[in-house]
Design a protein around this motif. Structure first.
Motif, short mmCIF file in Angstrom:
data_model
loop_
_atom_site.label_atom_id
_atom_site.label_comp_id
_atom_site.label_asym_id
_atom_site.label_seq_id
_atom_site.Cartn_x
_atom_site.Cartn_y
_atom_site.Cartn_z
N UNK A 117 -12.71 14.12 3.58
CA UNK A 117 -12.49 13.82 2.17
C UNK A 117 -11.06 13.34 1.92
N UNK A 118 -10.09 13.96 2.59
CA UNK A 118 -8.70 13.54 2.43
C UNK A 118 -8.47 12.13 2.98
N UNK A 119 -9.06 11.84 4.12
CA UNK A 119 -8.92 10.50 4.71
C UNK A 119 -9.55 9.44 3.80
N UNK A 120 -10.70 9.76 3.24
CA UNK A 120 -11.36 8.80 2.34
C UNK A 120 -10.52 8.59 1.09
N UNK A 121 -9.90 9.65 0.58
CA UNK A 121 -9.06 9.51 -0.60
C UNK A 121 -7.81 8.69 -0.29
N UNK A 122 -7.20 8.91 0.86
CA UNK A 122 -5.96 8.20 1.22
C UNK A 122 -6.19 6.70 1.29
N UNK A 123 -7.37 6.28 1.73
CA UNK A 123 -7.67 4.86 1.89
C UNK A 123 -8.42 4.29 0.69
N UNK A 124 -8.43 5.00 -0.44
CA UNK A 124 -9.32 4.63 -1.54
C UNK A 124 -8.73 3.80 -2.64
N UNK A 125 -7.56 3.18 -2.42
CA UNK A 125 -6.93 2.41 -3.50
C UNK A 125 -7.89 1.36 -4.08
N UNK A 126 -8.41 0.50 -3.24
CA UNK A 126 -9.29 -0.57 -3.72
C UNK A 126 -10.59 -0.01 -4.27
N UNK A 127 -11.09 1.07 -3.66
CA UNK A 127 -12.34 1.67 -4.14
C UNK A 127 -12.19 2.19 -5.55
N UNK A 128 -11.11 2.93 -5.84
CA UNK A 128 -10.92 3.49 -7.17
C UNK A 128 -10.67 2.38 -8.20
N UNK A 129 -10.00 1.31 -7.81
CA UNK A 129 -9.80 0.20 -8.74
C UNK A 129 -11.13 -0.49 -9.04
N UNK A 130 -11.95 -0.61 -8.02
CA UNK A 130 -13.22 -1.32 -8.21
C UNK A 130 -14.16 -0.55 -9.13
N UNK A 131 -14.18 0.79 -9.02
CA UNK A 131 -15.10 1.57 -9.85
C UNK A 131 -14.50 1.95 -11.19
N UNK A 132 -13.20 1.61 -11.41
CA UNK A 132 -12.59 1.85 -12.71
C UNK A 132 -12.22 3.29 -12.97
N UNK A 133 -11.78 4.02 -11.92
CA UNK A 133 -11.35 5.40 -12.08
C UNK A 133 -9.92 5.54 -11.60
N UNK A 134 -9.21 6.50 -12.20
CA UNK A 134 -7.83 6.75 -11.76
C UNK A 134 -7.87 7.33 -10.34
N UNK A 135 -6.86 6.97 -9.56
CA UNK A 135 -6.82 7.34 -8.14
C UNK A 135 -6.26 8.75 -8.02
N UNK A 136 -7.14 9.73 -8.20
CA UNK A 136 -6.77 11.12 -8.10
C UNK A 136 -7.97 11.92 -7.60
N UNK A 137 -7.70 13.14 -7.18
CA UNK A 137 -8.76 13.99 -6.64
C UNK A 137 -8.47 15.43 -7.05
N UNK A 138 -9.49 16.15 -7.48
CA UNK A 138 -9.32 17.54 -7.89
C UNK A 138 -10.03 18.49 -6.95
N UNK A 139 -9.33 19.56 -6.56
CA UNK A 139 -9.90 20.58 -5.67
C UNK A 139 -9.77 21.95 -6.33
N UNK A 140 -10.80 22.76 -6.18
CA UNK A 140 -10.76 24.15 -6.60
C UNK A 140 -10.88 25.02 -5.35
N UNK A 141 -9.84 25.81 -5.08
CA UNK A 141 -9.85 26.75 -3.97
C UNK A 141 -10.13 28.13 -4.54
N UNK A 142 -11.23 28.73 -4.14
CA UNK A 142 -11.58 30.03 -4.70
C UNK A 142 -12.03 30.97 -3.58
N UNK A 143 -11.88 32.25 -3.84
CA UNK A 143 -12.24 33.26 -2.86
C UNK A 143 -11.34 34.47 -2.99
N UNK A 144 -11.60 35.52 -2.21
CA UNK A 144 -10.80 36.75 -2.30
C UNK A 144 -9.34 36.50 -1.93
N UNK A 145 -8.46 37.39 -2.37
CA UNK A 145 -7.04 37.26 -1.97
C UNK A 145 -6.89 37.39 -0.46
#
Length: 492
Positions: A217-245
């Motif tokens: 997922x990180x590799x796809x995001x790093x190379x996604x400049x043209x992809x995000x421009x083509x689909x009309x979305x801002x070039x960002x990614x959100x992750x939720x890390x959850x679980x016990x301490x």
């Protein structure tokens, strides 16, 4: 034929000798003459110059010159160059190399051969009324020589140089860890320190399948400049890390930053006064960055203020004015489009306590559960800390884990790090720790009914106690107003 070969070798030997004994200015004249002879017998070439332009402060203002300098550090032909210049790029502690003056470096692009030359011309200029009347001004430039090609080829080649130089700058830059410590509305929102966290994906105790999924997922995001421009979305990614301490959420964040070579912005929401300051903080972050909001479930009570705080209770008077809609706009609204190539990371120990609006795709594109240590993750820890790839006691550890024993990665690391020189004893201690977890789990499941009733009564009685923070006498259902945390605190 033998005589021709002998003459060629004689010429090469003479040329090598002249290169070593001639002074620099004669060496340059000889090289220019040889290139003119070569151009006469070869197809016509053209030359493009990329000069260095210095502003009034002596700083180069030609970004293309800097890009070529960085790009040539990575060109394969530079390894065959006899003399190199050494430099250190801005925001980097690593050394870079470029050809010394008048050295020629060969490159190729789309099957076309190209040659780069680095040169400098010194000029004397009058210093005016100052003490330095005959100052020396050095004008440096890169010269590109290539066979005649169309403009589209040249533009594509320079685009390739610019993109590759940006990648190299990212890989070699020193990372910075920022935190919000001032008033962002006055341009003083972030203060930074060098980020030297050693965590990497190689050292993380993660299940191999989960690790592979995150890296893809990180590799796809790093190379996604043209992809995000083509689909009309801002070039960002959100992750939720959850679980016990103790399951490695902070270590995973550091590994992501090191893998992507992104700066880290650790946002403390309790220090943000309102939505306006939150937007100002976002606009002051740079591209290629990781924005972290840890423990989102207990950072603050969004959008709620205390109407009549007790006298002298400064904490209640400073309650945050951030609303849920303000936070959502920060992660996925119009203000989230003010920059590119950003990763927003949220962490929580209690995913179920988050508002569903925060969890939808686009805000949290990938939910990563970091649970108790699996056997595959344990083997990674054993190799990292004990240098053990296999051991007879591994079977016992696997059996205990399959039986329901649960230990976090932090708990196992604490056991291993105390016996790093005694692998067998360390593994025995891990097995004992897993046995203790099973025993605690069984005792919890077999609590006598009378004991359960006592526990419930104690919990009910605790509601009448005061808050764990001094001076708090406000009442609120299910949460502590004084400390604004959700877990393990006594409520009014």
């Amino acid at each position: 034929m033998e005589e021709l070969i002998a003459k060629i070798w004689s010429f090469i030997g003479l040329f090598t000798l002249l290169q070593n004994i001639l002074p620099p200015h004669l060496h340059k004249i000889l090289m220019d003459w040889l290139f003119s002879v070569k151009d006469y017998f070869s197809p016509p070439h053209y030359h493009l110059e990329i000069p260095e332009f210095k502003d009034s402060h002596g700083v180069n203002a030609n970004d293309l010159y800097d890009a070529v300098e960085r790009y040539l550090d990575d060109v394969e032909g530079i390894t065959r160059t006899r003399r190199l210049s050494v430099f250190r790029a801005r925001n980097s502690s690593n050394l870079g190399f470029c050809p010394a003056f008048d050295e020629v470096v060969e490159d190729s692009f789309r099957g076309v051969r190209l040659w780069w030359t680095h040169s400098a011309q010194t000029e004397e200029r009058n210093g005016g009324g100052g003490g330095d009347r005959n100052a020396v001004n050095e004008r440096r430039r890169f010269t590109l020589k290539a066979e005649n090609q169309d403009k589209d080829f040249i533009c594509a080649y320079f685009d390739h140089i610019t993109n590759r130089a940006a990648e190299l700058n990212t890989l070699n830059k020193d990372l910075t860890l920022y935190t919000n410590a001032g008033d962002a509305r006055w341009g003083e929102g972030w203060t930074g320190v060098p980020f030297k966290h050693p965590s990497t994906f190689a050292s993380l105790a993660l299940d191999p399948l989960l690790k592979s999924r995150i890296l893809r997922d990180l590799d796809r995001f790093k190379k996604g400049r043209e992809f995000y421009r083509r689909i009309g979305r801002s070039w960002k990614r959100g992750y939720l890390l959850h679980g016990p301490p103790g399951t490695g959420k902070s270590s995973l964040i550091a590994a992501i930053a090191n893998y992507m070579r992104y700066d880290v912005y650790d946002m403390e929401l309790t220090q943000v006064s309102d939505n306006t300051e939150l937007r100002a903080l976002l606009t002051q972050t740079r591209e290629k960055s990781v924005i972290i909001i840890e423990d989102i479930d207990c950072s603050l009570n969004l959008g709620e203020r205390v109407s009549n705080p007790p006298p002298g209770d400064q904490e209640e008077q400073k309650r945050s004015g951030i609303t849920l809609s303000g936070l959502l706009n920060f992660t996925d609204g119009l203000w989230s489009c003010c920059g590119e190539e950003r990763i927003i990371l949220f962490t929580t120990n209690h995913k179920e306590m988050l508002d569903p609006a925060l969890l939808r795709s686009g805000r949290m594109d990938m939910h990563i559960l970091l649970s108790f240590c699996t056997f595959e993750a344990f083997k990674s820890l054993a190799f990292n800390y004990l240098q053990v790839e296999d051991h007879p006691l591994f079977a016992a550890v696997k059996e205990k884990m399959n039986s329901g024993a649960e230990m976090t990665s932090a708990e196992i690391i604490e056991v291993l790090i105390n016996k790093v020189e005694e692998p067998s004893e360390a593994l025995n201690d891990v097995i004992c720790g897993l046995d203790a977890k099973i025993k605690v789990k069984e005792e919890t499941l077999t609590v006598p009914p009378t004991s359960r009733q006592d526990v419930e009564e104690e919990a009910q009685n605790s509601k009448s106690r005061k808050c764990c923070r001094k001076g708090c006498s406000r009442k609120r259902r299910g949460k502590c107003r004084g400390c604004r945390r959700i877990e393990s605190h006594v409520f009014d």
